[in-house]
Design an enzyme around this catalytic site. Sequence first.
Site, mmCIF file in Angstrom:
data_model
loop_
_atom_site.group_PDB
_atom_site.id
_atom_site.type_symbol
_atom_site.label_atom_id
_atom_site.label_comp_id
_atom_site.label_asym_id
_atom_site.label_seq_id
_atom_site.Cartn_x
_atom_site.Cartn_y
_atom_site.Cartn_z
ATOM 1 N N LYS A 75 0.021 7.983 12.690
ATOM 2 C CA LYS A 75 1.289 8.706 12.579
ATOM 3 C C LYS A 75 1.155 9.807 11.540
ATOM 4 O O LYS A 75 0.199 9.865 10.768
ATOM 5 C CB LYS A 75 2.417 7.750 12.174
ATOM 6 C CG LYS A 75 2.322 7.252 10.726
ATOM 7 C CD LYS A 75 3.474 6.364 10.350
ATOM 8 C CE LYS A 75 3.361 5.966 8.871
ATOM 9 N NZ LYS A 75 4.415 5.041 8.435
ATOM 10 N N THR A 128 9.593 4.107 11.433
ATOM 11 C CA THR A 128 8.229 3.843 11.886
ATOM 12 C C THR A 128 8.176 2.620 12.797
ATOM 13 O O THR A 128 7.516 2.634 13.841
ATOM 14 C CB THR A 128 7.303 3.622 10.671
ATOM 15 O OG1 THR A 128 7.230 4.823 9.902
ATOM 16 C CG2 THR A 128 5.903 3.242 11.120
ATOM 17 N N SER A 157 -4.767 -16.669 -8.685
ATOM 18 C CA SER A 157 -5.474 -16.261 -7.449
ATOM 19 C C SER A 157 -5.735 -17.455 -6.528
ATOM 20 O O SER A 157 -5.917 -17.268 -5.319
ATOM 21 C CB SER A 157 -6.791 -15.577 -7.790
ATOM 22 O OG SER A 157 -7.661 -16.450 -8.489
#
Length: 316
Positions: A195, A229, A313
Amino acid sequence: MVNGDELKIFCGSANRALAEEIANYVGVPLGNCEVSRFSDGEISISIGESVRGTNSFLIQPLCGPINDSIMELLIIVDALKRASVKTLNVVAPYYAYARQDRKTKARDPITAKLLADMITAAGATRVVAMDLHAGQIQGFFNIPLDHLTALPILSRYFKQKRIADGVVVSPDLGGVTRARDLATRLEMPIAIIEKKRPAPNKAEIMNIIGDVENKSAIFIDDMIDTAGTITLGADALIEQGAKEVYACCTHPVFSGPALRRLSDSKVNEVVYTNTIPVDKGMIKGLRDCFRPLSVAPLIGEAVIRIHNRRSVSELF
């Protein structure tokens, strides 16, 4: 709690419901922080309990009204810092002004860096963010930043749907890493929407890279703002032979005509998390296609791990 230091959780007015969920998960009461206004609109903050020597966490997504949320955050940080907290951890599930993360033309500001400097200067000792618009924003902070992602939550939802012949679609080239991560978790291929943006909040679909024919397409993005979008992309995917289209994001900004556009679009479901509060009254009367998911357990677990000096994490 393993750590002997006291843990406290505070919030501003941006998303109190999320802060209460996080506090319930962690097992501590939400701290006494009163947000009020002077008659001229200035923000007044009052911390109603002692925080001296504590590990304090401030839950404040920087969502609309964005500038008020930012000022609330900065003033609460200043109040807690001056009250002698030991550590001050800013949890900003949604980080505003992130779309201007570099100079694209002469004399552009870099607002993502400016906001990082403001939060640091106010006195934060750590920042916890979720699905930043651009990964490099982590480097804009000179204090530790833990970057969480909602992908485990989103992928769990779509695994439960048992979608056959699926394909994960990135809405642009910049989102390929995010799309590939979700595709790996779901064991699906990826496709990419090519796009261009002639102006802010305006998109034109140029091409679809990848095979979407006879497949169930899952759009993945960090945020849905005006939904231009997503809705244009859904039309293009259906035209290219996709069976159905799902859309998912971490941050439901849903500004302007977004909700109406999504309700009227060819998107089967819109899946999002509660980093930003969505007024149920705004969805009332629209098509039943909106599916909220909670990030409170994920953020709550991160809070516990940070407090106990354990790795965040490992959550991913």
